[in-house]
Design an enzyme around this catalytic site. Structure first.
Site, PDB file in Angstrom:
ATOM      1  N   LYS A 137       0.819  -1.218   0.000  1.00 11.14           N
ATOM      2  CA  LYS A 137       0.000   0.000   0.000  1.00 11.14           C
ATOM      3  C   LYS A 137       0.852   1.266   0.000  1.00 11.14           C
ATOM      4  CE  LYS A 137      -4.206  -2.137   1.565  1.00 11.14           C
ATOM      5  NZ  LYS A 137      -3.742  -3.532   1.809  1.00 11.14           N
TER       6      LYS A 137
HETATM    7  C1  LIG Z   1      -4.371  -4.622   1.146  1.00  7.21           C
HETATM    8  C2  LIG Z   1      -3.579  -5.888   1.031  1.00  7.21           C
HETATM    9  C3  LIG Z   1      -3.948  -6.917   0.127  1.00  7.21           C
HETATM   10  C4  LIG Z   1      -5.200  -6.836  -0.729  1.00  7.21           C
HETATM   11  O1  LIG Z   1      -5.118  -5.878  -1.747  1.00  7.21           O
HETATM   12  P1  LIG Z   1      -6.442  -5.365  -2.517  1.00  7.21           P
HETATM   13  O2  LIG Z   1      -5.980  -4.242  -3.357  1.00  7.21           O
HETATM   14  O3  LIG Z   1      -7.405  -4.942  -1.443  1.00  7.21           O
HETATM   15  O4  LIG Z   1      -6.973  -6.508  -3.313  1.00  7.21           O
HETATM   16  C5  LIG Z   1      -3.115  -8.021   0.024  1.00  7.21           C
HETATM   17  N1  LIG Z   1      -2.016  -8.152   0.796  1.00  7.21           N
HETATM   18  C6  LIG Z   1      -1.624  -7.196   1.667  1.00  7.21           C
HETATM   19  C7  LIG Z   1      -0.408  -7.404   2.503  1.00  7.21           C
HETATM   20  C8  LIG Z   1      -2.386  -6.028   1.824  1.00  7.21           C
HETATM   21  O5  LIG Z   1      -2.000  -5.093   2.709  1.00  7.21           O
END
Ligand SMILES: *Cc1c(COP(=O)(O)O)cnc(C)c1O
Length: 462
Positions: free
Chosen positions: A112
């Site tokens: 993120k």
């Molecule tokens: C947010 C997250 C996901 C999922 O991603 P999306 O974009 O919501 O599909 C997967 N793995 C980790 C470690 C995350 O923080």
């Protein structure tokens, strides 16, 4: 370039407006009116460029000249200078034709950061230009809060308030948020659970009077700029492996579908992709929809891959909009039914999705097995989210001759509990974080009362 709603009724917006807006007024999500194309020559010319330069070129058509080129280049460069690896998102070859795309070298060790480091800077730029300030509010069960805080800590025109459930997030996760001692960062520990915190944030967005006219901004994954920033690493990884002259496939550990939807955008822009594999944990709505056309909610299951624990996958709506040939009315009808009762996709859109997407669901016992197996076969310790991807890539792969790129969404040290459960002694934090447990913390404990929280926000925003 304008942005339109997936439900067809909200007004079209500019890039600047869409970044500041979040959800559309008709309940839909914003998408670009036309999908820009990356030509064969443009992709060829990206070979060997820095990540920041590829990022600038991929995102430029979405920004639509609303930030001048020099400024946008600087924002992008600053955003990715916070990553600890020179390649920003390095590829790590696991075996003959399977690669990990390591998205976890940012400040909070999860993917993120890629989007939030840039989003904070873009928001701050637009607010400065408008002579406005804004407040960000969010609730976190542990993971996204820290990425949002790190993305905003240097922003002059933003104050960020992140609510987490008091004593219900891990020490590492809490400290990643509470040790950021910036004047515009406010951590609120709510005496309640995550749902209490989230309900208060939702109520604050629904009625913003307590801010006396100051804009409240959402930085969750429905914000278009987050998708835009994530398109970049699909392009960068494919180019590193020979695109546009060679196809690749991607496997994406998925929850709200923002990440894999960004990959689909890259494909629609012209990147040669053979296949997308959607990996889910036991919260498998995406897998059930694709495999069995069972588009229905189930109760939340707490798993070893907690950042993928969801009931509804909000960004899936953006893909449905494409599958339904951009028919906003059809999308609205389908999603309104889905909110009320189990739903199903029409035959043609489902068939269209199955041409590009496969899926696989991985339960907790299998996550532990995969962490052990991957360590044995490749020397790598996978985090539990990436482990779902590793297994799904092997099980759902259409063509072994096409390079498979599994997205590594978090550093294993961030989810050491699962690694220990799998039988390993744990994973050390990377060097720039090894004093995390000694750093000074700052947070405020508040009762789970909307008025108390809103008073705190109103009094402390600058
Ligand atoms: C947010 C997250 C996901 C999922 O991603 P999306 O974009 O919501 O599909 C997967 N793995 C980790 C470690 C995350 O923080």
């Amino acid at each position: 370039m304008r942005y339109i709603s997936t439900r067809g009724q909200a007004p079209a917006l500019s890039f600047e407006e869409v970044v500041l807006t979040g959800m559309a007024s008709d309940g839909g999500l914003y998408v670009p009116e036309e999908i820009p194309r990356l030509s064969h020559d443009e992709l060829t010319a990206m070979a060997g460029l820095s990540y920041a330069e590829i990022a600038f070129r991929v995102m430029k058509p979405f920004v639509n000249g609303e930030i001048d080129d020099d400024t946008f280049r600087r924002l992008v460069r600053d955003a990715y200078a916070t990553f600890s690896h020179d390649a920003v998102v390095p590829l790590n070859q696991l075996d003959a034709n399977h690669f990990l795309l390591e998205l976890f070298h940012g400040p909070t060790l999860a993917f993120k950061d890629v989007a939030l480091q840039l989003l904070g800077r873009i928001l701050d730029h637009f607010l400065a230009k408008r002579g406005e300030r804004a407040v960000i509010m969010g609730a976190t069960s542990g993971d996204t809060g820290s990425a949002a805080i790190e993305g905003c800590r240097h922003c002059d025109n933003l104050d960020i308030f992140i609510l987490h459930p008091h004593n219900r997030v891990s020490e590492v996760q809490r400290r990643q948020m509470t040790t950021v001692l910036a004047d515009n960062v406010f951590n609120i520990a709510i005496e309640g659970n995550f749902d209490d915190a989230q309900a208060m944030v939702k109520a604050s967005f629904a009625n913003q009077d307590f801010l006396n006219g100051t804009r409240l901004v959402a930085v969750n994954s429905i914000n278009w700029a987050r998708i835009m920033a994530q398109v970049v690493y699909y392009v960068a990884a494919a180019v590193a492996l020979g695109a546009p002259h060679r196809e690749v496939s991607f496997c994406v550990p998925s929850a709200n579908f923002g990440n894999v939807f960004a990959g689909y955008m890259a494909y629609r822009m012209g990147l040669p992709v053979k296949q997308f594999i959607i990996a889910t944990n036991a919260n498998d709505i995406l897998h059930r929809t694709l495999a069995d056309n069972d588009f229905s909610k189930r109760d939340l299951v707490a798993t070893l891959a907690p950042s993928m624990d969801i009931v509804v996958s909000s960004n899936f709506e953006r893909l449905l909009f494409e599958a339904y040939e951009r028919d906003g009315d059809a999308v609205r009808v389908l999603l309104e039914r889905f909110q009320q009762e189990p739903a199903a996709l029409a035959e043609a859109p489902l068939a269209k999705l199955r041409e590009m997407f496969a899926s696989h669901s991985v339960d907790d016992a299998t996550i532990l097995e995969v962490i052990r197996e991957a360590r044995h076969r490749t020397q790598e310790i996978l985090d539990p989210h990436t482990a779902t991807g590793y297994r799904a890539a092997e099980r759902a792969r259409a063509d072994a001759a096409v390079p498979m790129i599994t997205l590594a969404t978090a550093h294993p040290a961030k989810f050491a509990e699962a690694v220990v459960k799998a039988g390993f002694p744990g994973v050390p934090l990377p060097p720039h974080m090894d004093d995390l447990l000694e750093r000074e913390e700052r947070y405020t404990v508040l009762a789970a009362e909307l008025l108390a929280v809103q008073r705190f926000v109103a009094e402390n925003r600058r």
